[in-house]
Design an enzyme around this catalytic site. Structure first.
Site, PDB file in Angstrom:
ATOM      1  N   ASN A 190      43.748  32.764  41.122  1.00 51.92           N
ATOM      2  CA  ASN A 190      43.242  33.891  40.333  1.00 51.92           C
ATOM      3  C   ASN A 190      43.584  35.226  40.994  1.00 51.92           C
ATOM      4  O   ASN A 190      43.485  35.361  42.211  1.00 51.92           O
ATOM      5  CB  ASN A 190      41.729  33.761  40.152  1.00 51.92           C
ATOM      6  CG  ASN A 190      41.365  32.487  39.424  1.00 51.92           C
ATOM      7  OD1 ASN A 190      42.200  31.921  38.721  1.00 51.92           O
ATOM      8  ND2 ASN A 190      40.147  32.023  39.587  1.00 51.92           N
ATOM      9  N   HIS A 199      48.755  34.004  43.971  1.00 51.33           N
ATOM     10  CA  HIS A 199      49.423  34.701  42.867  1.00 51.33           C
ATOM     11  C   HIS A 199      49.219  36.215  42.919  1.00 51.33           C
ATOM     12  O   HIS A 199      49.489  36.916  41.939  1.00 51.33           O
ATOM     13  CB  HIS A 199      48.962  34.135  41.515  1.00 51.33           C
ATOM     14  CG  HIS A 199      49.478  32.735  41.276  1.00 51.33           C
ATOM     15  ND1 HIS A 199      48.978  31.909  40.300  1.00 51.33           N
ATOM     16  CD2 HIS A 199      50.453  32.029  41.904  1.00 51.33           C
ATOM     17  CE1 HIS A 199      49.625  30.740  40.331  1.00 51.33           C
ATOM     18  NE2 HIS A 199      50.517  30.796  41.303  1.00 51.33           N
ATOM     19  N   CYS A 231      55.500  49.788  43.966  1.00 47.66           N
ATOM     20  CA  CYS A 231      56.716  50.267  43.312  1.00 47.66           C
ATOM     21  C   CYS A 231      57.751  49.134  43.276  1.00 47.66           C
ATOM     22  O   CYS A 231      58.046  48.525  44.307  1.00 47.66           O
ATOM     23  CB  CYS A 231      57.269  51.466  44.083  1.00 47.66           C
ATOM     24  SG  CYS A 231      58.863  52.010  43.446  1.00 47.66           S
TER      25      CYS A 231
HETATM   26  P1  OAD Z   1      44.708  27.667  32.943  1.00 46.92           P
HETATM   27  O1  OAD Z   1      44.244  28.588  31.863  1.00 46.92           O
HETATM   28  O2  OAD Z   1      46.036  27.011  32.793  1.00 46.92           O
HETATM   29  O3  OAD Z   1      43.620  26.521  33.128  1.00 46.92           O
HETATM   30  C1  OAD Z   1      42.258  26.824  33.205  1.00 46.92           C
HETATM   31  C2  OAD Z   1      41.507  25.514  33.227  1.00 46.92           C
HETATM   32  O4  OAD Z   1      40.139  25.796  33.403  1.00 46.92           O
HETATM   33  C3  OAD Z   1      41.648  24.696  31.933  1.00 46.92           C
HETATM   34  O5  OAD Z   1      42.006  23.386  32.289  1.00 46.92           O
HETATM   35  C4  OAD Z   1      40.257  24.766  31.315  1.00 46.92           C
HETATM   36  O6  OAD Z   1      39.933  23.560  30.635  1.00 46.92           O
HETATM   37  C5  OAD Z   1      39.387  24.962  32.526  1.00 46.92           C
HETATM   38  N1  OAD Z   1      38.137  25.685  32.286  1.00 46.92           N
HETATM   39  C6  OAD Z   1      37.869  26.637  31.360  1.00 46.92           C
HETATM   40  N2  OAD Z   1      36.635  27.117  31.504  1.00 46.92           N
HETATM   41  C7  OAD Z   1      36.089  26.449  32.541  1.00 46.92           C
HETATM   42  C8  OAD Z   1      34.813  26.500  33.188  1.00 46.92           C
HETATM   43  N3  OAD Z   1      33.866  27.351  32.808  1.00 46.92           N
HETATM   44  N4  OAD Z   1      34.591  25.658  34.231  1.00 46.92           N
HETATM   45  C9  OAD Z   1      35.551  24.789  34.632  1.00 46.92           C
HETATM   46  N5  OAD Z   1      36.762  24.695  34.059  1.00 46.92           N
HETATM   47  C10 OAD Z   1      37.029  25.519  33.037  1.00 46.92           C
HETATM   48  O7  OAD Z   1      44.612  28.483  34.307  1.00 46.92           O
HETATM   49  P2  OAD Z   1      45.268  28.170  35.710  1.00 46.92           P
HETATM   50  O8  OAD Z   1      45.394  26.708  35.933  1.00 46.92           O
HETATM   51  O9  OAD Z   1      44.538  28.976  36.705  1.00 46.92           O
HETATM   52  O10 OAD Z   1      49.749  32.449  36.993  1.00 46.92           O
HETATM   53  O11 OAD Z   1      46.709  28.789  35.498  1.00 46.92           O
HETATM   54  C11 OAD Z   1      47.598  28.798  36.549  1.00 46.92           C
HETATM   55  C12 OAD Z   1      48.434  30.048  36.534  1.00 46.92           C
HETATM   56  O12 OAD Z   1      49.047  30.201  35.251  1.00 46.92           O
HETATM   57  C13 OAD Z   1      47.659  31.331  36.721  1.00 46.92           C
HETATM   58  O13 OAD Z   1      47.397  31.636  38.072  1.00 46.92           O
HETATM   59  C14 OAD Z   1      48.598  32.331  36.134  1.00 46.92           C
HETATM   60  C15 OAD Z   1      48.982  31.599  34.872  1.00 46.92           C
HETATM   61  O14 OAD Z   1      50.132  31.978  34.296  1.00 46.92           O
HETATM   62  C16 OAD Z   1      50.124  33.652  37.458  1.00 46.92           C
HETATM   63  O15 OAD Z   1      49.479  34.657  37.262  1.00 46.92           O
HETATM   64  C17 OAD Z   1      51.379  33.602  38.249  1.00 46.92           C
END
Ligand code: OAD
Length: 247
Positions: free
Chosen positions: A98, A121, A129
């Site tokens: 995050n 990330h 810049c």
């Molecule tokens: P995702 O949006 O891909 O996944 C979030 C996960 O959290 C999903 O599997 C949901 O089911 C789960 N979820 C939602 N609400 C929840 C809650 N209250 N408690 C527990 N679980 C919950 O997000 P990330 O896996 O973090 O990259 O995504 C990875 C990366 O993709 C991010 O860091 C970002 C994005 O593009 C960059 O910024 C480079």
């Protein structure tokens, strides 16, 4: 399942934690993927790229300003705080996907060592810049439509890792070495679809070490072997930590 996970956590000295957008969902920050994964009308893969920034810098900035507003209006939730309390009881390394800074805020507020967090990330609270690299807090530039560097006139950009960019060397080293150093992995609120972050799950499997996955959506657990805790991070993390280490 919670008791099984808590017993495992109680029995280790050190743990690796992978955190994703689900950890911040209950702070009011939308996730990327899954049932509630709606980021306005854009897909992150379309706007969070260096190519998008060259082609449409104004739109990319508008998207980040919108996200920054949500971040600045939010506070750490009980999931962030439980993790900070766990850091006071166990040696932890948190590989945090995050960019919102909420986990760091919770660690500071709970008196835990922020050095345990590697935000792989980057941070939406900082900008730099794209030309000369000079940096500043995001709030100093984000009010402008298309902020320019005060030193060289280049485009300022958010200090986050975009799709197609390489992670910082410290993050790559941590992703590579931490699975060997830690006894178990807790993966919280991530779809485990973005690499190399997700590589720690198969790495722990290959090392024969336990993985605890916490996700609110039963269809979003990874394909890897794990103990699955279904529920929200803000309610399950405090329960897990209380049962395992009594804080
Ligand atoms: P995702 O949006 O891909 O996944 C979030 C996960 O959290 C999903 O599997 C949901 O089911 C789960 N979820 C939602 N609400 C929840 C809650 N209250 N408690 C527990 N679980 C919950 O997000 P990330 O896996 O973090 O990259 O995504 C990875 C990366 O993709 C991010 O860091 C970002 C994005 O593009 C960059 O910024 C480079």
């Amino acid at each position: 399942m919670l008791t099984q996970a808590a017993t495992l956590l109680a029995g280790v000295r050190s743990a690796l934690v992978l955190t994703g957008a689900g950890l911040s969902a209950e702070s009011g920050i939308p996730v990327f993927r899954g049932p509630a994964g709606l980021w306005k009308r854009f897909r992150p893969e379309e706007l969070a790229t260096p190519v998008a920034f060259v082609r449409m810098p104004r739109e990319v900035w508008a998207w980040y300003r919108w996200r920054l507003e949500q971040v600045l209006a939010s506070r750490p939730n009980e999931g962030h705080r439980a993790l900070a309390r766990l850091a006071g009881k166990r040696s932890l390394k948190v590989l945090n996907q995050n960019v919102d800074g909420l986990l760091e805020e919770a660690f500071r507020e709970e008196g835990a060592d922020e050095g345990a967090i590697e935000s792989i990330h980057g941070s939406i609270r900082h900008a730099h810049c794209a030309n000369c690299g000079v940096g500043c807090p995001m709030e100093e530039v984000a009010a402008d439509d298309l902020p320019l560097c005060s030193s060289c006139g280049g485009y300022m950009r958010p200090s986050v890792i975009w799709f197609g960019e390489t992670l910082a060397q410290t993050s790559l080293s941590a992703l590579e070495s931490e699975p060997r150093r830690r006894e178990l992995l807790i993966s919280i609120g991530t779809s485990a679809q973005v690499w190399p972050a997700a590589s720690v799950l198969p790495a722990m499997n290959a090392l024969g070490k336990p993985v605890i996955e916490l996700n609110s959506d039963p269809d979003s657990f990874s394909q890897y072997k794990s103990i699955r805790l279904e529920g929200s991070a803000a309610s399950l993390m405090p329960q897990l930590v209380r049962e395992a280490v009594h804080v």
